[in-house]
Design an enzyme around this catalytic site. Sequence first.
Site, PDB file in Angstrom:
ATOM      1  CD  GLU A  28     -46.926  25.738  82.797  1.00  0.00           C
ATOM      2  OE1 GLU A  28     -46.893  24.669  83.437  1.00  0.00           O
ATOM      3  OE2 GLU A  28     -45.933  26.237  82.240  1.00  0.00           O
ATOM      4  CE  LYS A 160     -38.848  24.702  81.132  1.00  0.00           C
ATOM      5  NZ  LYS A 160     -39.460  23.445  81.520  1.00  0.00           N
TER       6      LYS A 160
HETATM    7  N1  PSU Z   1     -41.506  26.787  83.189  1.00  0.00           N
HETATM    8  C1  PSU Z   1     -41.315  27.068  84.489  1.00  0.00           C
HETATM    9  N2  PSU Z   1     -41.589  26.099  85.396  1.00  0.00           N
HETATM   10  C2  PSU Z   1     -42.057  24.862  85.023  1.00  0.00           C
HETATM   11  C3  PSU Z   1     -42.247  24.569  83.652  1.00  0.00           C
HETATM   12  C4  PSU Z   1     -41.961  25.572  82.787  1.00  0.00           C
HETATM   13  O1  PSU Z   1     -40.908  28.165  84.831  1.00  0.00           O
HETATM   14  O2  PSU Z   1     -42.300  24.046  85.894  1.00  0.00           O
HETATM   15  C5  PSU Z   1     -42.818  23.219  83.199  1.00  0.00           C
HETATM   16  C6  PSU Z   1     -43.742  23.468  82.002  1.00  0.00           C
HETATM   17  O3  PSU Z   1     -45.025  23.006  82.368  1.00  0.00           O
HETATM   18  C7  PSU Z   1     -43.167  22.652  80.875  1.00  0.00           C
HETATM   19  C8  PSU Z   1     -42.513  21.532  81.644  1.00  0.00           C
HETATM   20  O4  PSU Z   1     -44.151  22.214  79.983  1.00  0.00           O
HETATM   21  O5  PSU Z   1     -41.904  22.227  82.747  1.00  0.00           O
HETATM   22  C9  PSU Z   1     -41.526  20.759  80.788  1.00  0.00           C
HETATM   23  O6  PSU Z   1     -41.258  19.534  81.368  1.00  0.00           O
HETATM   24  P1  PSU Z   1     -40.501  18.388  80.521  1.00  0.00           P
HETATM   25  O7  PSU Z   1     -39.160  18.972  80.178  1.00  0.00           O
HETATM   26  O8  PSU Z   1     -40.399  17.201  81.445  1.00  0.00           O
HETATM   27  O9  PSU Z   1     -41.341  18.134  79.296  1.00  0.00           O
END
Ligand code: PSU
Length: 310
Positions: A28, A160
Amino acid sequence: MATSQLPLAYSQAVARARAADLPLVALESTVITHGLPFPENLNLARDMEANVKAEGAVPATIAILDGKIQVGLSESQLEMIATAKNAIKVSRRDFGLALARRVPGGTTVAGTLHAANLAGIQVFATGGIGGVHRNAPFDVSADLVELGRTPLVVVCAGAKSILDLPATLEVLETQGVMVIGYQTDEFPAFFSRSSGLRLNARSDSPQEIAAIANAQWQAGVKSAVLVANPPPVENALPYDEIEAVIRAALKDAEAQGIHGAAATPFLLSRVNQLSGGKSMQANLALLRSNARLAAQIAVALAAPKGQVAI
Ligand code: PSU
Ligand code: MN
């Protein structure tokens, strides 16, 4: 074979790998555009690619560039995405905006799943998936829905830990996403190896994970198989220590009125400040380790008995 009617463009390395049917691993790019500061983001992107190659697979970092979904990035494209000031975060809903306006985009787990599936890639490595946010009943990441409808193996270190982990596991179950602990019985808590939450499946080998994914897809369950790989022991943080930091960061986000797509980048950066940089070290280590495991699974899936028609 660079393009099709789909707005996809393949790097030379990925086009060659597709032609030769070599195992591919999608990576990603939100972690590059929004998750980590420069230059750690660029170094990490290169490291993840190197780790995939070291295990005999071909990396395909996915991002939006020049009005195309770029599958596999050249060195200069990687630098562009790591330094772009105007890059947007591209989840499922955002493709049209980034493509039509030709702004660079870092694809989230949901965005990368969608793009990787269009490109026929079966394995994807990330850090932590998005999930159900704490104290915010209506902020549920599109990652969970996309995992429910996309047949890829996704290697992560859990969700996370800024999130509500029990609620996230419940939504994964609702979405029909199998969660397998890799050499663990517990759902890891991203920065920490343990969350106290037991999983209903564990596997100790990439080959078995490939076989389970094949069986799942052949049974017509076209959802992701989520592999939860605990962060490496050397860099993992004790759960209680990082939990205190996360609570402080969540308070700051609330005080500053940070919500929606901005929440994850804000919280990750605040947690890093408050942990004196330790959380970023853990984050980098688990991303590298996930790239390796994903490559091992991709190689196992490409082996003759792992072949599957989707
Ligand atoms: N894990 C990390 N750093 C990030 C992310 C995940 O260590 O920046 C990102 C991933 O791309 C995940 C996104 O899909 O954060 C989720 O964002 P949201 O909660 O707005 O869907
Ligand atoms: Mn959200």
